[in-house]
Design an enzyme around this catalytic site. Structure first.
Site, mmCIF file in Angstrom:
data_model
loop_
_atom_site.group_PDB
_atom_site.id
_atom_site.type_symbol
_atom_site.label_atom_id
_atom_site.label_comp_id
_atom_site.label_asym_id
_atom_site.label_seq_id
_atom_site.Cartn_x
_atom_site.Cartn_y
_atom_site.Cartn_z
ATOM 1 N N ARG A 224 -31.649 17.267 -3.292
ATOM 2 C CA ARG A 224 -32.170 18.652 -3.423
ATOM 3 C C ARG A 224 -33.605 18.048 -4.062
ATOM 4 N NH1 ARG A 224 -27.985 22.620 -6.065
ATOM 5 N NH2 ARG A 224 -28.396 21.191 -8.261
ATOM 6 N N LYS B 12 -16.051 8.273 -7.325
ATOM 7 C CA LYS B 12 -14.940 8.275 -8.256
ATOM 8 C C LYS B 12 -15.826 10.172 -9.005
ATOM 9 C CE LYS B 12 -14.933 7.155 -13.028
ATOM 10 N NZ LYS B 12 -13.937 6.713 -13.883
ATOM 11 N N HIS C 251 -15.533 0.658 -8.868
ATOM 12 C CA HIS C 251 -16.380 -0.398 -9.442
ATOM 13 C C HIS C 251 -15.666 -1.356 -10.144
ATOM 14 C CE1 HIS C 251 -16.838 2.070 -12.926
ATOM 15 N NE2 HIS C 251 -17.196 0.825 -13.490
ATOM 16 N N LYS D 237 -15.526 -6.210 -9.694
ATOM 17 C CA LYS D 237 -15.957 -7.410 -10.051
ATOM 18 C C LYS D 237 -16.060 -8.686 -9.823
ATOM 19 C CE LYS D 237 -15.921 -4.151 -14.446
ATOM 20 N NZ LYS D 237 -18.418 -4.384 -14.591
ATOM 21 N N ASP E 58 -9.747 10.306 -16.441
ATOM 22 C CA ASP E 58 -11.008 8.925 -16.324
ATOM 23 C C ASP E 58 -10.968 7.576 -16.313
ATOM 24 O OD1 ASP E 58 -13.526 9.267 -16.229
ATOM 25 O OD2 ASP E 58 -13.791 8.633 -18.255
ATOM 26 N N HIS F 228 -8.863 2.674 -12.056
ATOM 27 C CA HIS F 228 -9.590 1.649 -12.741
ATOM 28 C C HIS F 228 -8.562 0.864 -13.673
ATOM 29 C CE1 HIS F 228 -13.454 3.434 -12.594
ATOM 30 N NE2 HIS F 228 -13.112 4.340 -13.278
ATOM 31 N N LYS G 167 -12.101 5.682 -26.376
ATOM 32 C CA LYS G 167 -14.487 5.911 -26.406
ATOM 33 C C LYS G 167 -14.172 5.224 -28.142
ATOM 34 C CE LYS G 167 -15.285 8.240 -22.905
ATOM 35 N NZ LYS G 167 -16.363 7.047 -21.996
HETATM 36 P P1 NAD Z 1 -26.465 13.041 -11.004
HETATM 37 O O1 NAD Z 1 -26.267 14.676 -11.269
HETATM 38 O O2 NAD Z 1 -27.519 12.955 -11.747
HETATM 39 O O3 NAD Z 1 -26.799 13.649 -9.607
HETATM 40 C C1 NAD Z 1 -26.379 14.320 -8.853
HETATM 41 C C2 NAD Z 1 -27.428 14.153 -7.838
HETATM 42 O O4 NAD Z 1 -27.019 15.498 -6.602
HETATM 43 C C3 NAD Z 1 -29.314 14.904 -7.340
HETATM 44 O O5 NAD Z 1 -30.041 13.618 -6.971
HETATM 45 C C4 NAD Z 1 -29.145 15.825 -6.885
HETATM 46 O O6 NAD Z 1 -30.326 16.146 -6.350
HETATM 47 C C5 NAD Z 1 -27.744 16.094 -6.445
HETATM 48 N N1 NAD Z 1 -27.466 16.897 -5.849
HETATM 49 C C6 NAD Z 1 -26.218 18.503 -6.668
HETATM 50 N N2 NAD Z 1 -26.575 19.172 -5.494
HETATM 51 C C7 NAD Z 1 -26.742 19.402 -4.297
HETATM 52 C C8 NAD Z 1 -26.529 19.958 -2.471
HETATM 53 N N3 NAD Z 1 -26.517 20.967 -2.557
HETATM 54 N N4 NAD Z 1 -27.541 18.829 -1.814
HETATM 55 C C9 NAD Z 1 -28.454 17.934 -1.809
HETATM 56 N N5 NAD Z 1 -28.250 17.208 -2.831
HETATM 57 C C10 NAD Z 1 -27.626 17.824 -4.643
HETATM 58 O O7 NAD Z 1 -25.109 13.066 -10.784
HETATM 59 P P2 NAD Z 1 -24.368 11.083 -10.699
HETATM 60 O O8 NAD Z 1 -24.391 10.763 -12.127
HETATM 61 O O9 NAD Z 1 -25.576 10.290 -9.850
HETATM 62 O O10 NAD Z 1 -23.127 10.868 -10.118
HETATM 63 C C11 NAD Z 1 -22.869 11.333 -8.639
HETATM 64 C C12 NAD Z 1 -21.452 10.819 -8.168
HETATM 65 O O11 NAD Z 1 -21.637 9.636 -9.208
HETATM 66 C C13 NAD Z 1 -20.854 11.442 -9.188
HETATM 67 O O12 NAD Z 1 -19.392 11.790 -8.251
HETATM 68 C C14 NAD Z 1 -20.370 11.485 -10.551
HETATM 69 O O13 NAD Z 1 -18.800 11.334 -10.673
HETATM 70 C C15 NAD Z 1 -20.193 9.535 -9.460
HETATM 71 N N6 NAD Z 1 -20.399 8.627 -10.390
HETATM 72 C C16 NAD Z 1 -21.539 8.733 -11.769
HETATM 73 C C17 NAD Z 1 -21.373 7.571 -13.035
HETATM 74 C C18 NAD Z 1 -22.647 7.480 -12.941
HETATM 75 O O14 NAD Z 1 -22.558 6.027 -14.246
HETATM 76 N N7 NAD Z 1 -24.067 8.402 -13.207
HETATM 77 C C19 NAD Z 1 -20.185 6.470 -12.236
HETATM 78 C C20 NAD Z 1 -19.439 6.547 -11.610
HETATM 79 C C21 NAD Z 1 -19.468 7.393 -10.991
#
Ligand code: NAD
Length: 484
Positions: free
Chosen positions: A51, A148, A178, A182, A235, A240, A331
């Protein structure tokens, strides 16, 4: 030892959520490392789509920072970094609107495979799938990678599977866990099925019990509101830890191919007994020494969500009848460690009499912080003085056995993204597996809710609530120490 890197064919990869935390910390650095290794060819196209109102140059600057922060210095070769950044594009897109879709569709090349990484909140998965279909990008050359959490319970996971199935075949859907990427987890399969030594003993006749521990020292951090709706069971356990359990408990598949492996994993989940309250201990960490407790972290006065859970599981089949699986995760525990420990039975008769140093064989598969495999065996203590026994580890750490290259184990995301590009789903969860895992988890959570179960408090920096020790003591066993 020279590594054999087989380059993949050129491809187009779109990262929806390309400006998010996961893209910054994991996806972009993983792609860079595979590019640096020569596995991703220079003709690749990587398109960030999110976005935020960025242009290509700004997205490249974002990716450069991610590489600087998360890629080791030896791999940050300036010319390679520039070449990689040169392959990045950015499209402002709205998953729920029309912005950006026509432009994205124009950027996709006709003669290469397409992968779409859904690195956005799960509420957007359906929108993305629908718009990819509407804009002609859901053809047979397309694969989608789904992060996830995959659902919050069985009903939502089913609904999500149904939505994705309207637009993509199961063979095009890559549900990421993920943990399966591993190196040591895959080594677990190599050890079991590539050797004669272990598999004949891999059953209730020779294995006393199995422990799986995933302990973290951090609290819920900035994920408070999300975590509080989820808890340790959803979670960590449903996905996992369940996946790890499946790989340990499954029957040997006839081939190492995606459906053969996933069929066997599914049978394990279906063989899990329902749990009673006596098989579960839930916990919640307390404030300690200036470190806030769980309730402060999630900004609640009366949350009953668990930040720790310990379970005693039974896999009801011929192989495992009588060998319990103990799982615990939490945790703010004493150390950050993830391991699987397989404890074998004692020899039926000791010719040495009762000896202090004699201990059962334990095969420990360590996933964090350092990946490696150890087998504890009993030997004679060296030197004169009679037959004194001691337990020593036979250490199969990859670094020593395989040389310096093995110290550079690829990150789970590197392997999994490459598997997507190669079209290999073995290390990804199939839709029916995820549903079966929720079908087992749902009644447990419903039971807590019906009983208004309250988690037991535990001190930050401990091994979890006292009651979790009892879960083992009752069976005459002990948890392994939580240590790095
Ligand atoms: P984040 O909030 O940091 O990023 C979200 C992203 O989605 C941003 O780039 C934002 O611009 C985009 N976005 C949001 N609404 C949008 C829309 N309507 N249209 C287009 N783009 C849009 O989230 P994150 O931490 O990067 O997590 C992303 C996914 O990965 C989630 O499903 C989360 O559960 C999963 N996840 C994250 C982690 C982590 O370590 N961050 C680990 C495992 C899983």
């Amino acid at each position: 030892m020279a590594s054999r890197i087989i380059p993949v064919d050129p491809f187009d990869l779109v990262i929806f959520g390309g400006t998010g935390d996961l893209a910054r910390r994991k996806i972009l650095p993983a792609l860079y490392r595979r590019f640096w290794a020569g596995q991703i060819p220079p003709e690749v196209a990587i398109i960030g789509a999110a976005r935020s109102d960025l242009d290509d140059a700004q997205y490249r600057a974002f990716a450069r920072e991610a590489i600087e922060e998360f890629v080791s210095e030896v791999k940050r070769v300036p010319a390679t970094v520039e070449a990689f950044l040169g392959r990045l594009r950015y499209v402002v897109i709205d998953a729920r609107g029309e912005t950006g879709w026509a432009e994205l569709s124009r950027l996709m090349r006709a003669d290469v495979d397409h992968a779409f990484y859904f690195s956005v909140g799960p509420s957007l998965f359906g929108d993305l799938a629908q718009r990819l279909r509407d804009n002609g990008m859901a053809g047979p050359e397309a694969r989608i990678v789904v992060e996830k959490p995959f659902g919050h319970d069985l009903a939502s996971a089913r609904a999500l599977n149904r939505t994705l199935a309207q637009h993509f075949d199961e063979a095009q859907i890559y549900r990421i866990d993920h943990y399966l990427g591993k190196e040591t987890v895959q080594n677990l399969m190599a050890i079991r099925f590539g050797n004669m030594l272990f598999e004949p003993l891999w059953n209730a006749q020779y294995i006393d019990h199995i422990q799986i521990t995933v302990a973290e020292t951090v609290g819920v951090g900035g994920r408070g509101p999300y975590y509080d709706r989820s808890g340790a069971m959803r979670d960590m356990v449903q996905n996992h830890m369940m996946q790890l359990l499946c790989l340990i408990a499954m029957e040997p598949p006839s081939h190492f191919d995606p459906d053969a492996v996933r069929d066997e994993k599914l049978k394990v989940i279906r063989a899990l007994d329902a749990l009673g309250p006596e098989d579960i201990v839930r916990g919640q960490y307390c404030a300690d020494d200036g470190v806030p407790g769980y309730l402060t972290d999630v900004d609640s006065r009366d949350s009953t969500t668990e930040s720790f859970v310990a379970l005693r599981l039974a896999v009801s089949n011929w192989r495992w009848k009588g060998t319990p699986f103990y799982l615990r995760t939490g945790k703010r525990m004493r150390a950050r460690t993830s391991e699987i420990a397989i404890t074998f039975k004692e020899p039926p008769h000791s010719i040495f009499g009762v000896q202090k140093g004699q201990a059962p064989n334990v095969l420990v598969i360590k996933l964090q912080p350092n990946e490696g495999i150890t087998l504890n065996v009993t030997i004679k203590e060296p030197g004169p003085g009679g037959m004194r026994l001691i337990e020593v580890p036979l250490d199969m750490s990859f670094a020593e056995a395989l040389g310096p290259e093995a110290q550079d184990i690829p990150d789970a995301y590197e392997r999994l993204i490459m598997d997507v590009i190669r079209g290999n789903q073995t290390l990804f969860m199939r839709g029916d597996e995820v549903e079966a895992a929720w079908a087992w988890t749902d009644p447990i959570i419903a039971g807590w809710e019906a009983r208004e179960d309250r988690p037991r408090p535990y001190d930050a920096g401990s091994s979890g609530p006292e009651d979790s020790l009892m879960l083992m003591h009752r069976d005459g066993r002990r948890w392994r120490e939580v240590r790095p």
